[in-house]
Enzyme design. Structure first.
Site, mmCIF file in Angstrom:
data_model
loop_
_atom_site.group_PDB
_atom_site.id
_atom_site.type_symbol
_atom_site.label_atom_id
_atom_site.label_comp_id
_atom_site.label_asym_id
_atom_site.label_seq_id
_atom_site.Cartn_x
_atom_site.Cartn_y
_atom_site.Cartn_z
ATOM 1 N N ASP A 275 -0.787 0.299 -5.229
ATOM 2 C CA ASP A 275 -1.957 0.964 -5.812
ATOM 3 C C ASP A 275 -1.633 2.322 -6.430
ATOM 4 O OD1 ASP A 275 -1.504 1.959 -3.263
ATOM 5 O OD2 ASP A 275 -3.568 1.764 -2.576
ATOM 6 N N HIS A 276 -0.492 2.900 -6.067
ATOM 7 C CA HIS A 276 -0.031 4.175 -6.640
ATOM 8 C C HIS A 276 1.347 4.438 -6.080
ATOM 9 C CE1 HIS A 276 -1.126 5.593 -2.690
ATOM 10 N NE2 HIS A 276 -2.310 5.055 -2.882
ATOM 11 N N HIS B 117 -10.376 -1.109 -1.064
ATOM 12 C CA HIS B 117 -9.960 -0.042 -0.157
ATOM 13 C C HIS B 117 -10.232 -0.372 1.318
ATOM 14 C CE1 HIS B 117 -10.715 3.788 2.066
ATOM 15 N NE2 HIS B 117 -9.462 3.922 1.687
ATOM 16 N N ASP C 126 0.843 -1.198 0.000
ATOM 17 C CA ASP C 126 0.000 0.000 0.000
ATOM 18 C C ASP C 126 0.877 1.247 0.000
ATOM 19 O OD1 ASP C 126 -2.221 1.561 0.077
ATOM 20 O OD2 ASP C 126 -2.893 0.947 2.074
ATOM 21 N N ASP C 127 0.643 2.135 -0.948
ATOM 22 C CA ASP C 127 1.392 3.396 -1.020
ATOM 23 C C ASP C 127 2.892 3.192 -1.261
ATOM 24 O OD1 ASP C 127 -1.097 4.371 -0.285
ATOM 25 O OD2 ASP C 127 -0.331 5.825 1.146
ATOM 26 N N CYS D 108 -5.941 5.219 -3.161
ATOM 27 C CA CYS D 108 -6.233 3.793 -2.904
ATOM 28 C C CYS D 108 -7.503 3.295 -3.586
ATOM 29 C CB CYS D 108 -6.386 3.529 -1.409
ATOM 30 S SG CYS D 108 -4.985 3.989 -0.400
HETATM 31 CA CA LIG Z 1 -2.763 3.341 -1.203
#
Ligand SMILES: [Ca+2]
Ligand SMILES: [Ca+2]
Length: 513
Positions: A311-312, A125, A32-33, A71
């Site tokens: 996700d990014h 999410h 995540d992130d 997200c």
């Molecule tokens: Ca994220």
């Protein structure tokens, strides 16, 4: 000639077992992130030996971008194989079942074809950290089994976390060097759960699996065991310089993700934030390594496609920005590694690709029936031969203004409730961005001479021809991101979703995102 019944049944059984044996498994790992601060992407400081090993076993995509650097919108797009303009999910705390209820998600497609599909942690999410330990904004149709462990980072350590906005951890820069070992943390527990699921799968090799494992780190709060911080001495952490000069040529929406509390950042705090973010990456890498080792130990590696992505991306001070939701390279770009059957070992693919491409890729690799309306491209040709160009571009979008208004929260100051869209087109060489179709600004960066996107070349006379071409291309591509009726699906009024939360054991106010 008719076979005797028992012989026919035996032949059928053997054939179906042979078919099953040839269908590969999928281990789909998300962090995540996570931006591209990984050893295998050439980062000079960050140590990720396990993911580097994975990269060597497959293809590393150098120019992968998410479709929306936040997200919820990113994950809904990736898991439906549709652009955010076709899912209608343009902010967090929403799920595609509210807008396009009959869509078939990626794991659901595998389930329909007989796969065992399981989820551990964050795939759709979640409000991080508060939803940790729950299903988050999950889609139950996607999985046969869901596991949601919660570790000390969620249950014990909230009162100890430093935050720029005390008590808020999810959307705010926040961190903590934990005295507890890896195994006590949520991501450590998730790795253990993944091993447990793989052990079960190894006993039933006639049924292929799709195991999705969503690590919560390095998302804020950057909590990881102290030992990982030691690899990143605070004094040696980089602080981005020259921000004021860099910002001078930027339109306002380009910096729209800036948060007021970041005014509090001093260089010392910046170094601490970077240290904690890098530590969280190394911690997550070690947990991923445990799962990859289990795959080897259980004899599953040869017939399992492994995906690692995020996700990014994530800003660490570039252009004066932190976190996500910008259309710059650091926020739009993601790591993407794909290894296993069908992927060239040690391959490096330079042509732009998107998370939207994962759905058609994985279904093709596994012979799983995919919906006809998918909007991405299959990466199978690039996995075989990483020099294949493919589509040659990737599109990311964000929303400013009304789209950011959160449920129950008042709109930000100066937000008149109108949504403003930004689109960035990344080609092999350029990033071209338009805000509100150019009415609110344009950006053009030449990655051949300016990989940090410091010099905005938009509307410079000497770039007129290049810009005109990119603009025409961008406008044409954006048109293809909508559903057939040309309208972004809306959530029916009153159809709201609230993220589940574990009861806070401290009874305190923990951060929301
Ligand atoms: Ca994220
Ligand atoms: Ca600049």
């Amino acid at each position: 000639m008719r076979l005797p019944t028992f012989l026919g049944a035996t032949v059928f059984l053997i054939i179906s077992q042979l078919q099953a044996a040839t269908r590969p498994n999928v281990l789909f790992m998300m962090a995540d992130d996570l931006n591209n601060s990984l050893g295998c992407y050439g980062h000079p400081l960050v140590k990720t030996p396990n993911l580097d090993k994975l990269a060597a076993r497959g293809v590393r995509f150098q120019n992968a971008n998410c479709q929306f650097p936040l997200c919820g919108p990113s994950r809904n797009s990736m898991l439906t194989g549709l652009y955010p303009n076709s899912t209608g999910i343009l902010t967090n705390s929403q799920l595609f079942r509210q807008t396009i209820p009959n869509a078939v998600s990626l794991p659901q497609a595998f389930r329909r074809d007989g796969y065992f599909a399981a989820r551990i942690g964050k795939l759709y999410h979640y409000g991080v950290p508060n939803s940790i330990g729950t299903n988050g904004h999950d889609d139950p149709t996607s999985w046969e089994l869901e596991l949601n462990p919660a570790g000390c980072d969620r249950l014990l350590e909230h009162p100890d976390i430093f935050s720029l906005l005390p008590g808020n951890f999810g959307g705010t820069l926040s961190w903590y060097a934990s005295p507890r070992p890896d195994e006590k943390h949520t991501d450590g527990l998730q790795a253990k759960d993944a091993e447990w699921v793989l052990e079960r799968c190894a006993k039933e090799k006639d049924r292929p699996f799709f195991l999705a494992l969503g690590f919560f780190r390095p998302h804020t709060p950057y909590v990881s065991p102290k030992k990982w911080f030691k690899g990143y001495p605070e004094a040696e952490m980089p602080v981005v310089q020259g921000v004021k000069e860099d910002q001078a040529d930027l339109p306002a929406p380009a910096l729209g993700s800036y948060k007021k509390e970041q005014d509090k950042l001093t260089d010392d705090l910046r170094r601490q934030a970077v240290q904690a973010y890098f530590s969280a990456i190394s911690f997550m890498d070690a947990q991923a390594g445990k799962v990859l080792d289990a795959l080897d130990r259980l004899g599953l590696a040869e017939n399992t496609i492994v995906v690692l992505t995020s996700d990014h991306g994530y800003h660490l001070g570039e252009h004066g920005l932190w976190q996500k939701q910008s259309l710059f390279e650091e926020s739009a770009r993601v790591p993407l590694l794909i290894a296993g059957p069908g992927a060239k070992k040690g391959g490096v693919a330079n042509s732009p690709v998107g998370l939207i491409d994962l759905y058609p890729t994985l279904t093709e690799l596994c012979g799983v029936k995919a919906p006809e309306n998918l909007q991405g491209q299959s990466l199978v040709p690039m996995l075989k031969d990483p020099t294949v160009k493919g589509r040659g571009w990737v599109l990311s979008e964000v929303v400013r203004g009304g789209g950011f208004k959160r449920m129950g929260a008042s709109a930000a100051k100066g937000d008149d409730g109108k949504r403003l869209f930004g689109y960035a087109l990344r080609t092999d060489r350029y990033r071209y961005t338009e805000w509100d179709e150019g009415n609110a600004g344009k950006e053009l960066y030449d990655h051949e001479s300016d990989p940090k996107e410091l010099t905005n070349l938009a509307d410079k006379p000497e770039q007129a021809e290049v810009q005109a071409k990119l603009a025409e291309q961008l406008h044409g591509i954006v048109k293809t991101t909508y559903p057939a009726n040309g309208k972004i699906p809306e959530i029916p009024q009153g159809n709201v979703m609230y993220a589940p939360e574990l009861v806070d054991p401290q009874g305190g106010k923990a951060g929301k995102e």
